[in-house]
Design an enzyme around this catalytic site. Structure first.
Site, PDB file in Angstrom:
ATOM      1  N   HIS A   1       0.848  -1.191   0.000  1.00  0.00           N
ATOM      2  CA  HIS A   1       0.000   0.000   0.000  1.00  0.00           C
ATOM      3  C   HIS A   1       0.879   1.234   0.000  1.00  0.00           C
ATOM      4  CE1 HIS A   1      -3.224   2.757   1.081  1.00  0.00           C
ATOM      5  NE2 HIS A   1      -4.020   1.798   0.632  1.00  0.00           N
TER       6      HIS A   1
ATOM      7  N   ASP B   1      -7.855  -5.686  -0.131  1.00  0.00           N
ATOM      8  CA  ASP B   1      -8.312  -6.534  -1.238  1.00  0.00           C
ATOM      9  C   ASP B   1      -7.911  -7.999  -1.083  1.00  0.00           C
ATOM     10  OD1 ASP B   1      -9.601  -4.519  -2.701  1.00  0.00           O
ATOM     11  OD2 ASP B   1      -7.694  -3.777  -3.447  1.00  0.00           O
TER      12      ASP B   1
HETATM   13  N1  CMC Z   1       4.168  -7.316  -4.290  1.00  0.00           N
HETATM   14  C1  CMC Z   1       5.508  -7.276  -4.340  1.00  0.00           C
HETATM   15  N2  CMC Z   1       6.224  -6.164  -4.132  1.00  0.00           N
HETATM   16  C2  CMC Z   1       5.552  -5.041  -3.866  1.00  0.00           C
HETATM   17  C3  CMC Z   1       4.157  -5.005  -3.792  1.00  0.00           C
HETATM   18  C4  CMC Z   1       3.458  -6.198  -4.024  1.00  0.00           C
HETATM   19  N3  CMC Z   1       2.124  -6.232  -3.984  1.00  0.00           N
HETATM   20  N4  CMC Z   1       3.769  -3.761  -3.528  1.00  0.00           N
HETATM   21  C5  CMC Z   1       4.876  -3.027  -3.423  1.00  0.00           C
HETATM   22  N5  CMC Z   1       5.961  -3.791  -3.640  1.00  0.00           N
HETATM   23  C6  CMC Z   1       7.372  -3.378  -3.600  1.00  0.00           C
HETATM   24  C7  CMC Z   1       7.752  -2.751  -4.930  1.00  0.00           C
HETATM   25  O1  CMC Z   1       8.232  -3.696  -5.829  1.00  0.00           O
HETATM   26  C8  CMC Z   1       8.786  -1.751  -4.501  1.00  0.00           C
HETATM   27  O2  CMC Z   1       9.983  -2.443  -4.260  1.00  0.00           O
HETATM   28  P1  CMC Z   1      11.413  -1.755  -4.602  1.00  0.00           P
HETATM   29  O3  CMC Z   1      11.528  -0.654  -3.623  1.00  0.00           O
HETATM   30  O4  CMC Z   1      12.374  -2.862  -4.410  1.00  0.00           O
HETATM   31  O5  CMC Z   1      11.302  -1.294  -6.022  1.00  0.00           O
HETATM   32  C9  CMC Z   1       8.278  -1.267  -3.141  1.00  0.00           C
HETATM   33  O6  CMC Z   1       7.486  -2.336  -2.627  1.00  0.00           O
HETATM   34  C10 CMC Z   1       7.418  -0.008  -3.228  1.00  0.00           C
HETATM   35  O7  CMC Z   1       6.384  -0.272  -4.180  1.00  0.00           O
HETATM   36  P2  CMC Z   1       5.701   0.817  -5.074  1.00  0.00           P
HETATM   37  O8  CMC Z   1       5.181   0.151  -6.291  1.00  0.00           O
HETATM   38  O9  CMC Z   1       6.595   1.995  -5.248  1.00  0.00           O
HETATM   39  O10 CMC Z   1       4.501   1.238  -4.145  1.00  0.00           O
HETATM   40  P3  CMC Z   1       3.328   2.199  -4.545  1.00  0.00           P
HETATM   41  O11 CMC Z   1       3.025   3.002  -3.355  1.00  0.00           O
HETATM   42  O12 CMC Z   1       3.611   2.921  -5.797  1.00  0.00           O
HETATM   43  O13 CMC Z   1       2.141   1.182  -4.892  1.00  0.00           O
HETATM   44  C11 CMC Z   1       0.415  -0.360  -4.656  1.00  0.00           C
HETATM   45  C12 CMC Z   1       1.173   0.796  -3.993  1.00  0.00           C
HETATM   46  C13 CMC Z   1      -0.826  -0.666  -3.840  1.00  0.00           C
HETATM   47  C14 CMC Z   1      -0.029   0.089  -6.055  1.00  0.00           C
HETATM   48  C15 CMC Z   1       1.322  -1.593  -4.736  1.00  0.00           C
HETATM   49  O14 CMC Z   1       1.651  -2.015  -3.446  1.00  0.00           O
HETATM   50  C16 CMC Z   1       0.718  -2.716  -5.535  1.00  0.00           C
HETATM   51  O15 CMC Z   1       0.814  -2.718  -6.764  1.00  0.00           O
HETATM   52  N6  CMC Z   1       0.070  -3.707  -4.853  1.00  0.00           N
HETATM   53  C17 CMC Z   1      -0.611  -4.788  -5.560  1.00  0.00           C
HETATM   54  C18 CMC Z   1      -1.988  -4.313  -6.052  1.00  0.00           C
HETATM   55  C19 CMC Z   1      -2.962  -4.156  -4.909  1.00  0.00           C
HETATM   56  O16 CMC Z   1      -3.098  -5.022  -4.075  1.00  0.00           O
HETATM   57  N7  CMC Z   1      -3.686  -3.027  -4.917  1.00  0.00           N
HETATM   58  C20 CMC Z   1      -4.706  -2.718  -3.908  1.00  0.00           C
HETATM   59  C21 CMC Z   1      -4.271  -1.615  -3.017  1.00  0.00           C
HETATM   60  S1  CMC Z   1      -5.250  -1.418  -1.535  1.00  0.00           S
HETATM   61  C22 CMC Z   1      -6.838  -1.066  -2.013  1.00  0.00           C
HETATM   62  C23 CMC Z   1      -7.007   0.030  -2.979  1.00  0.00           C
HETATM   63  O17 CMC Z   1      -6.457   1.105  -2.871  1.00  0.00           O
HETATM   64  O18 CMC Z   1      -7.750  -0.203  -3.898  1.00  0.00           O
END
Ligand code: CMC
Length: 469
Positions: A347, A405
């Site tokens: 998140h 989720d």
């Molecule tokens: N699985 C594996 N690694 C992850 C995940 C994940 N689900 N989420 C974040 N990371 C890692 C990412 O690879 C990155 O690592 P590094 O620093 O080595 O590059 C680090 O954590 C930071 O990730 P980010 O992509 O910069 O984080 P963000 O704030 O841009 O994205 C997110 C947040 C929710 C989009 C992301 O965690 C994600 O894609 N999660 C999977 C999709 C998901 O479950 N979405 C629902 C979110 S909660 C409900 C809602 O808002 O709808």
């Protein structure tokens, strides 16, 4: 097994466990009045950017807690209904008995959207992504609700461009520019005057429209579910509340009290969540003084993506693909090797366990046991194994834990809901947050207009078409 008190107890236990675990986490100092202009550090995806002040809700990502209007989410889940929570988000206070009765009456009325349903049934809903159908349906609701549209309809004798107007003769053989296009435009003389449009626009941002959207998005979602299953939409049940009606209108069966209570909690859990992508999208649209139906349509569009609300459906597909707890190790290894995001984890704000997942996990466990279904037991066991692997590797290190989720799909499956309807159900709930935030923002509106830094080329000499390679 059918006493909803069991569900309240599960929420209370989840809350007690959460409070115990985060007791020693420091409270981040992120609340308080702003003096504009404000300085903040902004990362990609507007991370850290401050868009506005709000009194609606606060996500504490360090402690993993969520507050609506000062009330702890766990308390609201245990003690309040979604109707009370929607009133709270929109008006700032929990409703009195009279206020709640009035709201319930409004929602009851607005659940009837026969003209919108008639229109939507003219589209191939079974071939559309449900979120696309929901977004379209929201726009159709707008057509009937806003006074502005009623006025412009009056000019054209109340006619609508509707599915049942197939009888309009169409040009089959184009006979030149003048005839080839069918003209639906109204004549200038029939247009309402601008002052009336402005008044009507104000009305389209009003509380009545919020109630209409909260009720109508649920009716639409249920109707879309039924149409996709080849069944006709059914009317709301006058004795049921919002959550009960959602289940009833989807499945055609009066839900058990326990099921109704679980759905009600799910709606409360998803109702609002800070400046998330869909809320921001809704607010950006509202800030142009477009209207609240278009804002909610934008929210639905943004929610659809798998990085946001679409993750709940993606999780179920992941768990089914893994198949059993034994398959988790290899699946996880591959996912990490391919640098794939694991759906239902991580998140932008929470670097601790998402409080909503703390409630949904135990609810999923309870419902799976109650269902007695072996396939659901296997799905849940797979989810537990995946959670333990992700958390042990990425929890401490990167602050990645299950989010809202991760378990919601298992809960919805136990309630008899098909995976492609999971994200629309998220919208059914979030519409109260979207509308509350839009109303709040409009009180001191300023059109959203951030900047992009240009990093492209400069001073390129223009090449005529004939000279381009
Ligand atoms: N699985 C594996 N690694 C992850 C995940 C994940 N689900 N989420 C974040 N990371 C890692 C990412 O690879 C990155 O690592 P590094 O620093 O080595 O590059 C680090 O954590 C930071 O990730 P980010 O992509 O910069 O984080 P963000 O704030 O841009 O994205 C997110 C947040 C929710 C989009 C992301 O965690 C994600 O894609 N999660 C999977 C999709 C998901 O479950 N979405 C629902 C979110 S909660 C409900 C809602 O808002 O709808």
């Amino acid at each position: 097994m059918n006493n909803p008190q069991i569900i309240t107890d599960i929420v209370r236990q989840a809350a007690a466990k959460a409070r115990q675990e985060v007791m020693n986490e420091p409270e981040p100092a992120l609340t308080g009045k702003l003096e504009w202009p404000v300085s903040c550090t902004v990362g990609p995806g507007l991370e850290g950017a401050i868009a506005c002040e709000t009194k609606i809700g606060y996500v504490n990502g360090t402690r993993g807690s969520l507050i609506y209007r000062g009330y702890d989410l766990f308390d609201l889940c245990a003690e309040a209904t979604f109707e009370e929570v929607s009133f709270l988000l929109l008006h700032g206070n929990l409703p009195t008995r009279n206020e709640l009765d009035t709201l319930s009456r409004h929602l009851q009325d607005y659940r009837f959207i026969p003209r919108t349903l008639r229109l939507i049934m003219g589209f191939p809903v079974q071939d559309m992504i449900p979120m696309a159908a929901l977004r379209m349906g929201t726009n159709l609701m707008r057509q009937f609700q806003t006074e502005r549209d009623q006025m412009s309809m009056a000019g054209s004798g109340g006619r609508q461009i509707a599915s049942d107007e197939d009888s309009h003769s169409m040009e089959t053989v184009p006979r030149g520019d003048q005839k080839a296009v069918f003209e639906f435009q109204e004549r200038d003389a029939n247009r309402p005057d601008p002052a009336r449009i402005e008044r009507a626009q104000a009305e389209a941002h009003g509380i009545g429209s919020c109630y209409h959207l909260i009720a109508g998005v649920a009716s639409l979602t249920a109707a879309i579910a039924r149409l996709r299953g080849g069944r006709l939409p059914i009317e709301p049940h006058p004795e049921l509340g919002h959550a009960g009606n959602l289940l009833y209108m989807m499945t055609g069966k009066r839900p058990e009290p326990v099921e109704e209570r679980v759905m009600d909690i799910c709606l409360t859990l998803h109702a609002d969540h800070g400046m998330n992508a869909s809320t921001f999208a809704a607010m950006v649209v509202a800030s142009t003084l477009s209207d609240i139906y278009f804002s909610v349509g934008a929210g639905i569009a943004a929610l659809n993506g798998p990085l946001h609300g679409g993750a709940n459906e993606a999780v179920i597909h992941t768990l089914r693909e893994i198949g059993s707890p034994d398959g988790v190790a290899e699946w996880y290894r591959n996912a990490r090797a391919n640098k794939s995001k694991i759906m239902g984890f991580g998140h932008r704000v929470y670097k601790a366990y998402d409080p909503r997942a703390r409630v949904l996990g135990p609810l999923a466990e309870y419902l799976v046991e109650r269902s007695g279904r072996e396939d659901m037991r296997r799905l849940l066991a797979t989810a537990k194994e995946l959670e333990s692997r992700v958390v042990s590797e990425l929890g401490e290190k990167k602050g990645i834990f299950p989010n809202v989720d991760f378990y919601s799909g298992i809960v919805y499956s136990c309630l008899g809901i098909a995976p492609d309807m999971f994200t629309p159900i998220f919208a059914v709930s979030r519409v109260s947050g979207w509308t509350a935030r839009v109303l709040e923002y409009l009180k001191a509106n300023r059109i959203f207009r951030p900047r992009a830094i240009y990093v492209g080329a400069l001073d390129r000499p223009f090449q005529p078409l004939a000279e381009r390679g």
